[in-house]
Design an enzyme around this catalytic site. Sequence first.
Site, mmCIF file in Angstrom:
data_model
loop_
_atom_site.group_PDB
_atom_site.id
_atom_site.type_symbol
_atom_site.label_atom_id
_atom_site.label_comp_id
_atom_site.label_asym_id
_atom_site.label_seq_id
_atom_site.Cartn_x
_atom_site.Cartn_y
_atom_site.Cartn_z
ATOM 1 N N HIS A 79 33.899 35.176 29.833
ATOM 2 C CA HIS A 79 34.224 34.272 28.855
ATOM 3 C C HIS A 79 33.311 33.078 29.030
ATOM 4 O O HIS A 79 33.671 31.860 28.681
ATOM 5 C CB HIS A 79 35.424 33.900 28.602
ATOM 6 C CG HIS A 79 36.633 34.796 28.220
ATOM 7 N ND1 HIS A 79 36.639 35.074 27.121
ATOM 8 C CD2 HIS A 79 37.303 36.025 28.846
ATOM 9 C CE1 HIS A 79 37.792 36.390 26.934
ATOM 10 N NE2 HIS A 79 37.861 36.846 28.038
ATOM 11 N N ASN A 152 42.762 37.452 22.826
ATOM 12 C CA ASN A 152 41.596 37.859 22.341
ATOM 13 C C ASN A 152 41.476 38.205 21.229
ATOM 14 O O ASN A 152 42.663 38.135 20.218
ATOM 15 C CB ASN A 152 41.330 39.164 23.062
ATOM 16 C CG ASN A 152 40.877 38.919 24.489
ATOM 17 O OD1 ASN A 152 39.994 37.795 24.754
ATOM 18 N ND2 ASN A 152 40.659 39.979 25.285
ATOM 19 N N HIS A 343 45.289 28.796 31.032
ATOM 20 C CA HIS A 343 46.005 29.611 31.963
ATOM 21 C C HIS A 343 47.343 30.255 31.359
ATOM 22 O O HIS A 343 48.143 29.568 30.837
ATOM 23 C CB HIS A 343 46.514 28.758 33.158
ATOM 24 C CG HIS A 343 47.258 29.344 34.260
ATOM 25 N ND1 HIS A 343 47.342 30.791 34.268
ATOM 26 C CD2 HIS A 343 47.691 28.842 35.476
ATOM 27 C CE1 HIS A 343 48.085 31.015 35.463
ATOM 28 N NE2 HIS A 343 47.995 30.151 36.124
ATOM 29 N N TYR A 366 44.139 32.593 36.942
ATOM 30 C CA TYR A 366 43.555 31.437 36.511
ATOM 31 C C TYR A 366 43.513 30.375 36.878
ATOM 32 O O TYR A 366 42.591 29.290 36.827
ATOM 33 C CB TYR A 366 44.187 31.208 34.963
ATOM 34 C CG TYR A 366 43.722 32.354 33.950
ATOM 35 C CD1 TYR A 366 44.169 33.694 34.247
ATOM 36 C CD2 TYR A 366 43.191 32.098 32.842
ATOM 37 C CE1 TYR A 366 43.661 34.724 33.352
ATOM 38 C CE2 TYR A 366 42.529 33.181 31.899
ATOM 39 C CZ TYR A 366 43.066 34.549 32.251
ATOM 40 O OH TYR A 366 42.483 35.514 31.331
#
Length: 713
Positions: A79, A152, A343, A366
């Site tokens: 990403h 997503n 996160h 994360y």
Amino acid sequence: MKNSKESNQDHYDEKQKDLELNKSNADNQFLTTNQGVKINDNNNSLKAGERGGSLLEDFILREKITHFDHERIPERIVHARGSAAHGYFELYKSMEQYTKAEFLNDTNIKTPVFVRFSTVAGSKGSTDLARDVRGFSVKFYTQQGNYDLVGNNMPVFFIQDAMKFPDLIHAVKPEPHNEMPQAGSAHDTFWDFISLMPESMHMIMWAMSDRAIPRSLRMMEGFGVHTFRFVNTKNESHFVKFHWKPKLGTHGVVWDEAQKISGKNSDFHKQDLWEAIENGNFPEWELGVQLIPEADEHKYDFDLLDPTKLVPEELVPVMIIGKMVLNKNPDNFFAETEQVAFHPGHVVPGIDFTNDPLLQGRLFSYTDTQLSRLGSPNFHEIPINRTVAPMHNNQRDGHMRQEVNTGRVAYHPNSLGGGCPFQAKIDQGGFVSFNERIDAQKVRERSTSFADHFSQATLFYNSQTPIEQNHIIKALRFELGKVETLAIRERTLGLLSKIDTTLAVKVAKGLGITVPSTLEKPINHGVGADANDKQEPTNVKQAIKSSDALSMLKNKTLSDTIATRQVAFLCADGVNGSSVDRMKKALESAGAGVKIIAPHLGTIVSEEGNEIKVDQSYLIAASVLFDAVFIPSGEGILKLMDVAEVAEFINDSFKHCKFIAAEGEGTDILSITNAKNADKGVITSEKTGDKNLSNTFIKMMGKHRLWEREKLV
Ligand code: HDE
């Protein structure tokens, strides 16, 4: 609530204030070093004589260059390429019955958000239009702390267990020996991995669909993917799936178009989002939830903990509970879009996790990734990451600590600090994990309830219209066509045949090979070495055969609006001015944007002798950057017959199933293009300023594309 015009006015007023402030500051705003020393010469380094060597003593030069040398931080491992915006979330309907999260209880609360969209595989500077999943991360700055919904634009994922994530990403990233290809999955290592991972088949169907090449970030759905929990004040839990539904509908481009956009404007999505917000066309999404009572955990044919499965909307409807509006662009890309740290473990009381083994792995990853990317455990102090809720704890120090903690007490329990900060009781808002009962053996295993790898892939494929199915077939032909190893192509065809035989046969035909009759062994089905021969991926009969919500063309969120759509007007000197004006007015009053394209920049002169400002020349403009095209009337328009880019423009519009309108002499231009084979998408009129023409054009454009034309081209 303010309407978009009012919000835009606020934003504009703020900008004006900034400008005035800058003007008044300008008089005493001197260039200084980072230590505040005013700089007298920012052009020359300190030297021993005019032509002599530079002196080490030059603290101004050294400070400037040292800072520059360290301006980059590592890009995100996945990403990396992102575009973001600020906005707010407001609740339509209290969810108090299900969750104690205050921002989901009180409809008067307007929660600020920061949203980052991204592609997954490409580097930070890669193209926006890669065939890829899009990240859809929302940071809610709630009064109870930050809540991050890191999702997503597709509701499922490639793998079931966090253990496989580094493998998946290594396979899709550019191949390590030659660093090719950039931002694309059409290469051997990706399909090698996929062809050995049957659990990826459902996600592969989504990734090969037009969802992977969105028209705009503003026209994508978003999904939380995993099943989460809502927990209420009575400590009752409901499973929850999150959905973002875009007000502008869910739209994609076609693959040929995507590839050309990448060449013409690799920032296509970034620019589209930026400009929409600058122009006051604030993108909006509605938040929906699917709620499943704890007691129904085992009611379905699939496991709610399996992230390769979705919950069909026909089984559990999506309840719309609120709206998110993005109304402000970041002031600084690095400070905000680059440094924002999401996160999935940033939750607030009332929202909790499930045991989805992919989610569980993410809960570790994360924070860990921010440590190497942002370089310090103090990343929560970076302005974009700061909570708006009061923050007190005994954590101290570390690289680049901003907070100056006072006093001698940095431990708990303490008496010297009066016991502060205190632990919060549940009714004071203290976070308590849902007390799920766990009675289990320690195992390194995959649940057999995760073994169905194909039936939801079939459900997805069956839910598509023939046009969409055809796009999936073509995408697979393209991707596998770029794969050089025959065995990988064949193995993938074997897996595709488990989804749908015709699909596999059609893909195979494009590749000039046949579908293998048996699946090659060994294949991975989520078990360890000892169990590898024992378990087979299964196919489970699904409760439903088809789900309209899975198809972009049948989808309920598909909207007929042409708001913010971009229309190219192909013009030249001698164009009929009233033909341009009337169509422009009609389109703009329906919310669309118009750009005047001409052989040169500056202005052109209309038939009536008036100047018309040109937005782009034919050198810069391209059909793939627009949603539709109009060719006005006027003697001068006939000159376009000799401009090669004009025919290419119209041919591409025709090929990509876009709507083309022409009037008067403009219709003659069509005769040198493929659009001479007029269909319902080519709308013409002999008259100048024909109202029927603009009305039909606007109505047709609302359909996004004339997909039937694909048969013709
Ligand atoms: Fe991520 N993912 N991910 N992911 N992910 C990251 O965190 C990871 C997964 C998603 O705009 C990283 O800050 C693991 C699923 C988005 O800043 C990293 C696993 C979903 C973003 C990471 C997953 C996502 C990331 C890299 C499997 C959809 C961009 C930089 C266990 C629900 C966030 C960062 C942004 C980013 C790890 C799987 C979405 C390395 C280990 C499933 C939208 O921590």
